[in-house]
Enzyme design. Structure first.
Site, PDB file in Angstrom:
ATOM      1  N   CYS A  26       0.860  -1.166   0.000  1.00 17.67           N
ATOM      2  CA  CYS A  26       0.000   0.000   0.000  1.00 17.67           C
ATOM      3  C   CYS A  26       0.905   1.226   0.000  1.00 17.67           C
ATOM      4  O   CYS A  26       1.999   1.199  -0.534  1.00 17.67           O
ATOM      5  CB  CYS A  26      -0.949  -0.021   1.194  1.00 17.67           C
ATOM      6  SG  CYS A  26      -0.104  -0.105   2.787  1.00 17.67           S
ATOM      7  N   MET A  27       0.473   2.328   0.596  1.00 18.85           N
ATOM      8  CA  MET A  27       1.249   3.563   0.552  1.00 18.85           C
ATOM      9  C   MET A  27       2.533   3.485   1.373  1.00 18.85           C
ATOM     10  O   MET A  27       3.524   4.138   1.042  1.00 18.85           O
ATOM     11  CB  MET A  27       0.388   4.726   1.060  1.00 18.85           C
ATOM     12  CG  MET A  27      -0.773   5.057   0.140  1.00 18.85           C
ATOM     13  SD  MET A  27      -0.234   5.658  -1.464  1.00 18.85           S
ATOM     14  CE  MET A  27       0.525   7.199  -1.008  1.00 18.85           C
TER      15      MET A  27
END
Length: 624
Positions: A26-27
């Site tokens: 993810c981020m």
């Protein structure tokens, strides 16, 4: 420590590739699904230079990296085979041709909705204008033509996104490359004809080619982009990578695409046209079979446009074309193959797709049939190849000819009136009967497994039989809430919208209750009570996530009604929450329902992607 060194140490400390079922990011963090979490040395990972922390949460082993997680993930991707994670070895495509078709299918399938819509609309417009019911110059018809043509004309843009996802590269950089291919100066010069090539750096020619509706040029460009972009990400310091990686990638990729990659399909088409003309001169029946059999592959590559000059030249020289009937038979074969799939398939969604593709195919628009059905079901593809080839050969031997250029469609049959028309009719009947017959006979396997693609290659029949024994099971997920559906891609959270957690759908809830979406077991209840992980009795793993960023509330406004390990039945209450309080606090209360082990399934098909939904109504089906 470099990103490559960090990725290597993390890989070793989580137990190596053999212990990884799946990995995404993810981020800020790498998210592993490990086969045995006990093999992961969490303390050693936490002490690595470049790692902010590590934890096991929600059935995932998470390694928190920070803003440069994508760079570490890219290095990790080079060390392990991400495409084969959590996949049955028997399901891997065997042989270069099957791998090529599977790749093309993965890129083309996401563009299916606009292709089907545009194809159907084009067919109806052609029908109404041919019958004289509407004036082609009417403003309303012009606007509808725009609606029907836009997705085909700008096809490189659609494919740029899905190709970027397949090759794991930046989607917006891929769109920029599509923009370069479709740049107005190039398109206008190609359309006008006779334009001199642009000389890049004074000596490298860029030919003026019309890439609208093309397929292969953008796929080749994005494939190379995935390598170049990753290369610059790896060698450029992280502090300036956000600026210089895109700049250098564009400087390299746009000229290379316009000079070499994009023209490749065009020049290949030219040579194909020359070869076919030679076959026509040598043996009409052989030419008929070759044209009728190979046209599906030419359409896939965008090279079928290279055959149009032959048809036009024949009509200009002789007053008729023998090439047009060959193309007609292939078009009918592709439509008939979609019809054959419609007759044997049971899956409701694919039945609708194949019927729609059949109708538009007989009306002359074969892209929905080719991209949505034939590439997916190889039995149908080979049936179209054989049926089109046989029909083309019969048409050529019977002297079938077209008196005017027209799109191959049942509506253009009048252009074939005259000498050879009886042979033309016989060829059409044989084409349809042979194609449908082959599709039905070899497509009966589909009936056993619904959406499981049919492989009729003798080398992999044993693999198919093994799959049929273990697959074909449908895992149904029912709505856990009352509300309004909307696509996952529109969720206001990049992790969910990008499908990193898996495939699924979102619901804007009408009340504050979440119920079990199937019979199964509670695998995880998050301490913050905003998310629950479940496993169905069929093995499907689902995450129900209530709200966006509601983890920050630490359980406030949520009341869990279940515990980890508890057995639940469809409709049992899982969580109760206060929608008004969430929204008053500024939170989006959307409920996201995700099949977290989507990679173990052939497809996850939402019943609908919009409209009202109620508890215990079918939400989506995972097909194994």
């Amino acid at each position: 420590m470099t990103n490559k060194e960090l990725a290597k140490q993390i890989l070793d400390l989580v137990g190596g590739e053999a212990n990884i079922g799946h990995v995404t990011h993810c981020m800020t963090r790498l998210r592993f699904s490990l086969k045995d979490e006990d093999k992961a040395n969490i303390h050693a990972i936490e002490n690595l230079d470049g790692v902010l922390g590590a934890q096991s949460q929600g059935g995932q082993f998470q390694v928190i990296i920070g803003s440069h997680v994508s760079a570490v993930y890219n290095e990790l991707a080079l060390m392990i085979n991400l495409d084969n994670q959590a996949a049955d070895d028997a399901a891997k495509p065997k042989g270069w041709f099957n791998k090529l078709l599977d790749t093309i299918a993965a890129i083309l399938t996401p563009s299916l909705p606009p292709v089907i819509g545009g194809g159907m609309l084009k067919g109806f417009i052609f029908l109404f204008t041919s019958l004289g019911w509407v004036d082609p110059a009417n403003a309303t018809v012009v606007v509808l033509n725009i609606a029907a043509d836009c997705m085909f004309y700008f096809f490189p843009f659609l494919l740029a996104v899905s190709a970027a996802r397949k090759f794991r590269t930046n989607e917006y950089m891929a769109l920029a490359l599509a923009g370069a291919l479709m740049y107005p100066s190039i398109i206008n010069a190609a359309t006008a004809g006779g334009a001199e090539p642009l000389m890049f750096l004074g000596f490298l020619p860029i030919p003026m080619v019309n890439y609208s509706s093309s397929v292969i040029p953008i796929i080749l460009a994005v494939l190379l982009l995935s390598v170049v972009y990753r290369f610059f990400e790896r060698i450029i310091p992280q502090m300036i990578s956000v600026i210089f990686t895109p700049v250098l990638t564009l400087v390299v990729m746009v000229p290379v695409s316009l000079i070499a990659l994009a023209p490749l399909g065009y020049y290949a088409g030219e040579y194909v046209a020359i070869g076919i003309q030679a076959l026509i001169n040598f043996a009409p029946w052989l030419a008929g079979f070759v044209v009728g059999a190979t046209r599906p592959f030419l359409v896939l590559t965008g090279m079928h446009h290279a055959l149009r000059p032959i048809t036009q030249q024949q009509i200009a020289t002789y007053g008729y074309s023998t090439m047009a009937p060959m193309n007609f038979m292939s078009t009918m074969a592709q439509a008939a193959a979609a019809l054959g799939i419609y007759l044997v398939i049971r899956n409701k969604k694919m039945k609708q797709v194949s019927l729609s593709a059949t109708i538009s195919g007989f009306l002359g628009i074969t892209e929905p049939a080719l991209y949505g059905v034939l590439v997916k079901y190889k039995a149908a593809l080979w049936a179209a190849v054989i049926g089109g080839g046989v029909g083309g050969a019969i048409a050529a031997m019977a002297g079938a000819r077209a008196l005017a250029p027209a799109m191959p469609s049942i509506l253009s049959v009048p252009t074939f009136f005259g000498e050879g028309f009886f042979g033309f009719v016989i060829a059409v009947i044989v084409t349809v009967v042979v194609t449908v017959g082959i599709t039905v006979v070899f497509g009966l396997r589909i009936k056993q497994t619904d959406d499981l693609p049919v492989v009729d290659d003798p080398e992999v029949l044993d693999v198919v039989e093994t799959l049929e024994q273990t697959a074909g099971k449908l895992a149904e997920v029912f709505s856990p809430a009352n509300g309004e559906l909307y696509p996952m891609s529109e969720v206001n959270d990049r992790t969910f919208a990008a499908g990193i957690m898996g495939q699924g759908i979102a619901i804007k809830p009408k009340d504050g209750r979440v119920v079990a979406p199937f019979d199964g077991t509670i695998e995880a209840v998050f301490p913050t009570k905003h998310a629950i992980g479940l496993r169905s009795t069929t093995g499907l793993e689902v995450l129900i996530h209530i709200g966006i960023d509601t983890v920050n509330l630490n359980g406030l406004h949520f009341e869990s009604q279940v515990t980890q390990g508890q057995k639940v039945h469809l409709g049992d209450t899982l969580v109760e929450f206060d929608i008004a309080a969430l929204e008053a606090a500024g939170y989006d209360a959307s409920i996201i329902v995700v099949a977290t082990n989507s990679q173990d399934y052939l497809n996850v098909l939402p019943e609908e992607e919009s409209g009202l939904i109620f508890e215990k109504e079918r939400l989506f089906t995972a097909i194994k």
